[in-house]
Motif scaffolding. Structure first.
Motif, short mmCIF file in Angstrom:
data_model
loop_
_atom_site.label_atom_id
_atom_site.label_comp_id
_atom_site.label_asym_id
_atom_site.label_seq_id
_atom_site.Cartn_x
_atom_site.Cartn_y
_atom_site.Cartn_z
N GLY A 46 0.77 -1.23 0.00
CA GLY A 46 0.00 0.00 0.00
C GLY A 46 0.81 1.29 0.00
O GLY A 46 0.23 2.37 0.03
N HIS A 47 2.13 1.19 -0.05
CA HIS A 47 2.96 2.40 -0.09
C HIS A 47 2.94 3.01 -1.49
O HIS A 47 2.91 2.28 -2.49
CB HIS A 47 4.40 2.07 0.30
N ASP A 48 3.00 4.32 -1.56
CA ASP A 48 2.98 5.01 -2.85
C ASP A 48 4.35 5.47 -3.33
O ASP A 48 4.50 5.88 -4.47
CB ASP A 48 2.05 6.23 -2.79
N ASP A 49 5.38 5.41 -2.47
CA ASP A 49 6.71 5.89 -2.83
C ASP A 49 7.48 4.77 -3.54
O ASP A 49 8.27 4.05 -2.94
CB ASP A 49 7.46 6.36 -1.58
N THR A 50 7.21 4.60 -4.84
CA THR A 50 7.85 3.54 -5.62
C THR A 50 8.63 4.13 -6.79
O THR A 50 8.39 5.26 -7.21
CB THR A 50 6.81 2.54 -6.15
N VAL A 51 9.54 3.34 -7.31
CA VAL A 51 10.33 3.74 -8.46
C VAL A 51 10.35 2.59 -9.45
O VAL A 51 10.46 1.42 -9.07
CB VAL A 51 11.76 4.16 -8.03
N LYS A 52 10.21 2.91 -10.74
CA LYS A 52 10.26 1.89 -11.78
C LYS A 52 11.71 1.54 -12.04
O LYS A 52 12.56 2.42 -12.20
CB LYS A 52 9.59 2.40 -13.06
N LEU A 53 12.01 0.25 -12.10
CA LEU A 53 13.37 -0.23 -12.32
C LEU A 53 13.62 -0.42 -13.81
O LEU A 53 12.70 -0.73 -14.57
CB LEU A 53 13.59 -1.55 -11.59
N LEU A 54 14.87 -0.25 -14.21
CA LEU A 54 15.25 -0.51 -15.59
C LEU A 54 15.47 -2.00 -15.75
O LEU A 54 16.07 -2.64 -14.90
CB LEU A 54 16.53 0.24 -15.95
N SER A 55 14.98 -2.55 -16.83
CA SER A 55 15.14 -3.97 -17.10
C SER A 55 15.89 -4.16 -18.40
O SER A 55 15.78 -3.36 -19.32
CB SER A 55 13.77 -4.65 -17.22
N THR A 56 16.65 -5.23 -18.45
CA THR A 56 17.29 -5.59 -19.71
C THR A 56 16.52 -6.74 -20.31
O THR A 56 16.14 -7.69 -19.62
CB THR A 56 18.76 -6.01 -19.49
N VAL A 57 16.26 -6.65 -21.59
CA VAL A 57 15.48 -7.66 -22.27
C VAL A 57 16.32 -8.21 -23.40
O VAL A 57 16.93 -7.47 -24.17
CB VAL A 57 14.17 -7.05 -22.83
N SER A 58 16.36 -9.50 -23.51
CA SER A 58 17.06 -10.15 -24.61
C SER A 58 16.03 -10.73 -25.56
O SER A 58 15.22 -11.56 -25.18
CB SER A 58 17.95 -11.27 -24.05
N VAL A 59 16.07 -10.25 -26.79
CA VAL A 59 15.13 -10.72 -27.79
C VAL A 59 15.93 -11.43 -28.87
O VAL A 59 16.81 -10.85 -29.49
CB VAL A 59 14.33 -9.54 -28.41
N GLY A 60 15.63 -12.69 -29.07
CA GLY A 60 16.36 -13.48 -30.06
C GLY A 60 15.65 -13.49 -31.40
O GLY A 60 14.45 -13.32 -31.47
N GLY A 61 16.42 -13.70 -32.43
CA GLY A 61 15.86 -13.74 -33.77
C GLY A 61 15.61 -15.14 -34.28
O GLY A 61 15.30 -15.33 -35.44
N GLY A 62 15.80 -16.14 -33.43
CA GLY A 62 15.54 -17.50 -33.87
C GLY A 62 16.80 -18.26 -34.20
O GLY A 62 16.87 -19.46 -34.06
N ARG A 63 17.84 -17.60 -34.66
CA ARG A 63 19.12 -18.23 -34.94
C ARG A 63 20.07 -17.87 -33.81
O ARG A 63 20.27 -16.71 -33.51
CB ARG A 63 19.71 -17.75 -36.25
N GLY A 64 20.66 -18.85 -33.20
CA GLY A 64 21.54 -18.60 -32.07
C GLY A 64 22.85 -17.93 -32.46
O GLY A 64 23.44 -17.21 -31.68
N ASP A 65 23.34 -18.16 -33.66
CA ASP A 65 24.65 -17.65 -34.05
C ASP A 65 24.51 -16.90 -35.36
O ASP A 65 24.04 -17.44 -36.35
CB ASP A 65 25.62 -18.82 -34.20
N THR A 66 24.95 -15.65 -35.37
CA THR A 66 24.86 -14.86 -36.60
C THR A 66 26.19 -14.80 -37.34
O THR A 66 26.27 -14.21 -38.40
CB THR A 66 24.39 -13.42 -36.28
N GLN A 67 27.24 -15.40 -36.78
CA GLN A 67 28.54 -15.41 -37.43
C GLN A 67 28.58 -16.53 -38.47
O GLN A 67 28.01 -17.60 -38.26
CB GLN A 67 29.66 -15.63 -36.40
N PRO A 68 29.28 -16.33 -39.58
CA PRO A 68 29.38 -17.39 -40.57
C PRO A 68 30.13 -18.59 -39.99
O PRO A 68 31.04 -18.44 -39.18
CB PRO A 68 30.16 -16.75 -41.72
#
Length: 68
Positions: free
Chosen positions: A33-55
């Protein structure tokens, strides 16, 4: 729906809130019930489906030097 993480400055509790992106900046009360809150920064990892992009072949210079 995005999930945002908050921390209460009064009790130190960390909690999550699911809300639309248009309400991302809106304040949130902690579960205690406290109102003194702060939003935290989050890191998000979004993958493209392929684990390795190097040849896989050719190494660093196309295979001509034998490094790959």
């Amino acid at each position: 729906m995005p999930r945002y993480e908050f921390r209460c400055r009064a009790c130190g509790d960390t909690f999550e809130v699911n809300r639309p992106m248009r309400e991302a900046s809106a304040p949130a009360s902690c579960p205690a019930g406290h109102d003194d809150t702060v939003k935290l920064l989050s890191t998000v990892s979004v993958g493209g489906g392929r684990g390795d992009t190097q040849p896989r072949s050719g190494g660093c210079c196309g295979g001509g030097c034998g490094c790959g």
